[in-house]
Scaffold this motif. Sequence first.
Motif, short mmCIF file in Angstrom:
data_model
loop_
_atom_site.label_atom_id
_atom_site.label_comp_id
_atom_site.label_asym_id
_atom_site.label_seq_id
_atom_site.Cartn_x
_atom_site.Cartn_y
_atom_site.Cartn_z
N LEU A 36 8.40 -0.47 -1.33
CA LEU A 36 7.79 0.58 -0.37
C LEU A 36 6.30 0.57 -0.66
CD1 LEU A 36 10.03 3.72 -1.06
CD2 LEU A 36 10.48 2.16 0.65
N PHE A 37 5.86 0.47 -1.55
CA PHE A 37 4.13 0.21 -1.64
C PHE A 37 3.64 -0.64 -1.08
CE2 PHE A 37 0.38 -0.71 -3.93
CZ PHE A 37 -0.37 0.26 -3.68
N SER A 38 4.36 -2.09 -1.04
CA SER A 38 3.94 -3.23 -0.34
C SER A 38 3.75 -3.17 0.97
CB SER A 38 4.85 -4.33 -0.68
OG SER A 38 6.16 -4.10 -0.27
N ALA A 39 4.79 -2.29 1.75
CA ALA A 39 4.47 -1.94 3.07
C ALA A 39 3.21 -1.35 3.46
CB ALA A 39 5.88 -1.36 3.60
N ASN A 99 -2.44 -5.76 4.74
CA ASN A 99 -3.62 -5.68 5.64
C ASN A 99 -4.52 -4.17 5.63
OD1 ASN A 99 -3.27 -8.10 6.68
ND2 ASN A 99 -1.51 -7.51 7.96
N SER A 100 -4.46 -3.78 4.34
CA SER A 100 -5.28 -2.56 3.93
C SER A 100 -5.62 -2.61 2.56
CB SER A 100 -4.33 -1.43 4.05
OG SER A 100 -3.50 -1.30 3.50
N THR A 101 -6.81 -1.61 2.24
CA THR A 101 -7.11 -1.73 0.77
C THR A 101 -6.18 -1.16 -0.04
OG1 THR A 101 -8.28 0.48 1.44
CG2 THR A 101 -9.61 -1.39 1.86
N TRP A 102 -6.57 -1.01 -1.46
CA TRP A 102 -5.60 -0.59 -2.23
C TRP A 102 -5.66 0.86 -2.50
CZ3 TRP A 102 -2.32 -3.22 -5.79
CH2 TRP A 102 -1.60 -2.39 -6.53
N GLU A 103 -6.91 1.64 -1.95
CA GLU A 103 -6.91 3.11 -1.99
C GLU A 103 -6.26 3.61 -0.75
OE1 GLU A 103 -10.16 1.08 -4.36
OE2 GLU A 103 -9.30 0.91 -2.26
N GLU A 104 -6.11 2.93 0.31
CA GLU A 104 -5.64 3.26 1.45
C GLU A 104 -4.05 3.29 1.47
OE1 GLU A 104 -8.92 1.93 4.82
OE2 GLU A 104 -6.97 0.73 4.58
N ALA A 105 -3.68 2.23 0.59
CA ALA A 105 -2.08 2.07 0.35
C ALA A 105 -1.61 3.20 -0.57
CB ALA A 105 -1.66 0.87 -0.24
N ARG A 146 7.79 -9.51 0.26
CA ARG A 146 8.70 -10.32 -0.73
C ARG A 146 7.98 -10.83 -1.98
NH1 ARG A 146 10.12 -13.44 2.56
NH2 ARG A 146 9.39 -15.47 1.47
N LEU A 147 6.82 -11.37 -1.58
CA LEU A 147 6.14 -12.02 -2.64
C LEU A 147 5.44 -11.05 -3.79
CD1 LEU A 147 4.49 -15.05 -0.89
CD2 LEU A 147 6.70 -15.07 -2.38
N PHE A 148 4.97 -9.91 -2.98
CA PHE A 148 4.41 -8.55 -3.76
C PHE A 148 5.49 -8.27 -4.88
CE2 PHE A 148 2.93 -4.45 -4.64
CZ PHE A 148 1.61 -4.64 -5.25
N THR A 149 6.51 -8.05 -4.38
CA THR A 149 7.55 -7.31 -5.10
C THR A 149 7.99 -8.27 -6.19
OG1 THR A 149 8.59 -6.05 -3.04
CG2 THR A 149 9.90 -6.43 -5.02
N LEU A 150 8.00 -9.67 -5.96
CA LEU A 150 8.65 -10.53 -7.05
C LEU A 150 7.55 -10.57 -8.14
CD1 LEU A 150 10.41 -13.11 -4.84
CD2 LEU A 150 11.53 -11.82 -6.31
N GLN A 151 6.35 -10.69 -7.60
CA GLN A 151 5.36 -10.83 -8.40
C GLN A 151 5.17 -9.84 -9.66
OE1 GLN A 151 1.10 -10.04 -7.35
NE2 GLN A 151 0.46 -11.83 -8.16
N HIS A 152 5.49 -8.53 -9.18
CA HIS A 152 5.11 -7.17 -9.83
C HIS A 152 6.60 -6.99 -10.60
CE1 HIS A 152 1.45 -6.73 -7.75
NE2 HIS A 152 1.04 -5.92 -8.79
N ALA A 153 7.46 -7.24 -9.87
CA ALA A 153 9.03 -6.90 -10.56
C ALA A 153 9.35 -8.07 -11.71
CB ALA A 153 10.00 -6.97 -9.67
#
Length: 334
Positions: free
Chosen positions: A43-46, A50-56, A140-147
């Motif tokens: 959910l966080f990856s959505a 295309n946004s900053t970490w603080e905005e997410a 998908r790649l963000f989830t696999l990287q952190h999970a």
Amino acid sequence: MAAAQKTKASDRQAVCKRLLTNLKKRYTGKLPKFDKPVLETMLFSASLENSTWEEAEAAHERLLAEFHDLNEIRVSSVKEAETVFSNLSHPDWRALRVRSVLQFVFEDTYSFEYDALKRKTLDSANKQLSKVSHMTPFMRLFTLQHALGSHLLPVDDRMSNAIVWLGLAAPGAPTEDVSNILKSSVRKSDSPLFCHLVRCLATDPKYTKFFETINKHAPEEGWDLETGVERLDRLFKRGPSAFQKPKKKRETSKTTKKTTKKTTKKTTKARGAASKTAKKKSTGSATKKKPAASVPRKKAGVKKVKVAKPKATKKVSRKAKSAKKTTTRKKPTR
């Protein structure tokens, strides 16, 4: 082929190391803390794409605060969920992706827990996540990287534009291809930090507009990788104005100036010829008409006053006077 693909993998690795050190100096060289479960990572990856970490982080907190639980988000409409992402780009698509993730996980496990993905291999986990509808390659790649802690580099559109400008990828390449190219150029231990710093560069308010127009002004063979570090230093020192080409004078203005000069010359020539002909006509007419030399010109503004002449008196002789007197004195004879 593009210039980025012609270079060797060792050269790209050396350039990436230098870029990493320069980005550390510009931005903070520490990764933000992230220890969320698998489902919340999806959910966080959505929100992060295309946004900053603080905005997410702010959008993710609003998502969990405005709804009662995850099941309420799953059954809500897209319009109800997109209000959470109102300050981000494409809020409707973000809401649709969040709802599709929750629906997939609930239908697969009948719960909202998906940590079982950590026990799978990279290939099986990748296949499992590719079944989620509306899920982007970045998510998908963000989830696999952190999970799973895999050697992957999740890249979104903004990050891809910055990487292309640095010469690490060819212009117009898909984001998934860009992430595969970086996989062989960045070490596994540096990949999370490298992605974070490239995101800071791509989402920096000073350079966002500059990176949005990169593909329009990209060379045919792509940006040179060898000068990528130098261009980055120049961008930090002088800003995007250092790469703006000086505006050329429009050719239309030159042609208009030439045409105006020609027209002015023509008009002046025509006026000169007309004035000459007019002078000739005036001089010819003046020679034909001979002015009367005997008649003097009258002075303007002076009127002649007629003087009345005295009446001529008749001269009478003395004899006539005496004759008149004698005629009056003598009496007539009877």
